[in-house]
Scaffold this active site. Structure first.
Site, PDB file in Angstrom:
ATOM      1  N   ASP A  88       0.769  -1.240   0.121  1.00 43.01           N
ATOM      2  CA  ASP A  88      -0.073  -0.134   0.039  1.00 43.01           C
ATOM      3  C   ASP A  88       0.847   1.301   0.013  1.00 43.01           C
ATOM      4  O   ASP A  88       1.689   1.187  -0.728  1.00 43.01           O
ATOM      5  CB  ASP A  88      -0.942  -0.172   1.282  1.00 43.01           C
ATOM      6  CG  ASP A  88      -2.002   1.088   1.158  1.00 43.01           C
ATOM      7  OD1 ASP A  88      -3.054   0.683   0.530  1.00 43.01           O
ATOM      8  OD2 ASP A  88      -2.069   1.882   1.767  1.00 43.01           O
ATOM      9  N   ASP A  98      -7.954  -8.168  -5.142  1.00 42.26           N
ATOM     10  CA  ASP A  98      -7.966  -6.714  -4.751  1.00 42.26           C
ATOM     11  C   ASP A  98      -8.966  -5.925  -5.871  1.00 42.26           C
ATOM     12  O   ASP A  98      -8.465  -5.735  -6.815  1.00 42.26           O
ATOM     13  CB  ASP A  98      -6.498  -6.093  -4.793  1.00 42.26           C
ATOM     14  CG  ASP A  98      -6.374  -4.741  -4.090  1.00 42.26           C
ATOM     15  OD1 ASP A  98      -7.499  -3.986  -4.129  1.00 42.26           O
ATOM     16  OD2 ASP A  98      -5.239  -4.347  -3.612  1.00 42.26           O
ATOM     17  N   HIS A 135      -6.952  -6.768  -0.735  1.00 39.62           N
ATOM     18  CA  HIS A 135      -5.918  -6.075  -0.861  1.00 39.62           C
ATOM     19  C   HIS A 135      -4.968  -6.117   0.611  1.00 39.62           C
ATOM     20  O   HIS A 135      -3.857  -6.104   0.325  1.00 39.62           O
ATOM     21  CB  HIS A 135      -6.585  -4.507  -0.467  1.00 39.62           C
ATOM     22  CG  HIS A 135      -5.543  -3.169  -0.470  1.00 39.62           C
ATOM     23  ND1 HIS A 135      -4.704  -2.994  -1.619  1.00 39.62           N
ATOM     24  CD2 HIS A 135      -5.183  -2.471   0.420  1.00 39.62           C
ATOM     25  CE1 HIS A 135      -3.784  -1.966  -1.037  1.00 39.62           C
ATOM     26  NE2 HIS A 135      -4.389  -1.677   0.061  1.00 39.62           N
TER      27      HIS A 135
END
Length: 293
Positions: free
Chosen positions: A117, A244, A273
């Site tokens: 991320d 995701d 994710h």
């Protein structure tokens, strides 16, 4: 500048208060702010960087399975680290500087950098600007580069964060990025660092730092990182939660094409994710195999 701190999980909270998180806390001063980090094991160093809106708790089931020494910081504004209430502190440059400070203070060398991320833009910039300290890259569900039109899913995410502000339920936000859901205890662990008024400033800032428009100030530095990765000649691995919806598997393949020698990405089926929550054993196995190959 000192920050609001999360009394629900501050320095004095008993170790083991949250599921599968029995780690000894460590602290580093970063320009007057305290950064918390885990430092477990011995041997070759692995630095694991989280993103939005998580903290080192995200890596709790990965860290014990890795060979060598695993270091997992809480970015400033997250976890047990200090949380400036001034939204102006939260810049791409400041986050990068704080991680460089950690790397230099611990004198990490021949480092494997694992990013997820927002840990991606931060960590990959650290890697290309301090290549002498980084030996390998492991890239999980992230992105780099700016100015491209964002996906509709990402725009919806940013709109939710903007609309809810301090009322944003961060535990539920993490759960929405999983296929398996979270237990009440795990959701509580993601919520706990943000109990104080103003403590969500970092989480609210991150979506605004993504360069979704061509004139965004982070376009140039992120594109510079992306271009530098084209000539990255050291080992790299891409591991991706295949389900995701915001950062789909096509981005994993793009990373594998961007970085020489990365090879085929490892697509983790049944993981979204936050693949560290959905399939921690598979993620740890992929990283461990890469480290020992």
């Amino acid at each position: 500048m000192r920050a609001t701190s999360a009394s629900a999980y501050g320095e004095d909270t008993a170790i083991g208060a949250f599921p599968d998180y029995p780690f000894v806390p460590h602290w580093l001063d970063v320009d007057g702010l305290r950064m918390h980090y885990l430092d477990e094991g011995a041997g070759a160093s692995v630095l694991l960087l989280h993103g939005e809106p998580t903290w080192s708790f995200l890596w709790r089931r990965i860290v014990p399975q890795l060979p060598g020494r695993a270091i997992a910081p809480d970015l400033i504004g997250f976890g047990r680290s200090d949380k400036p209430t001034d939204a102006g502190w939260y810049t791409y440059d400041n986050h990068v500087r704080s991680i460089v400070r950690l790397v230099e203070e611990l004198d990490l060398r021949a480092l494997t950098l694992v990013v997820h991320d927002w840990g991606g833009p931060i960590g990959l910039r650290v890697a290309v600007e301090h290549e002498e300290r980084v030996a390998r890259l492991v890239i999980l569900n992230t992105g780099i580069g700016g100015g491209a039109p964002p996906s509709e899913a990402w725009l919806r995410f940013r709109a939710v964060v903007r609309a809810r502000g301090e009322e944003l339920d961060l535990g539920r936000l993490v759960e929405a990025g999983t296929t398996e859901g979270l237990t009440a205890g795990v959701r509580a662990a993601y919520d706990a660092p943000f109990a104080e008024p103003g403590s969500k400033a970092g989480a609210l800032a991150f979506p605004e730092l993504v360069p979704a428009e061509p004139d965004h100030p982070n376009v140039a530095p992120m594109n510079a990182v992306r271009e530098a990765l084209r000539s990255w000649h050291k080992p790299a691995l891409v591991v991706w939660g295949a389900d995701d919806p915001v950062l789909p598997a096509g981005i994993a393949r793009a990373f594998a094409e961007l970085i020489l020698g990365a090879g085929e990405p490892v697509l983790v089926e049944g993981a979204s994710h936050f693949l560290q929550e959905d399939r921690p054993d598979e993620v740890a196995a992929a990283i461990s195999a890469f480290l020992t190959s």
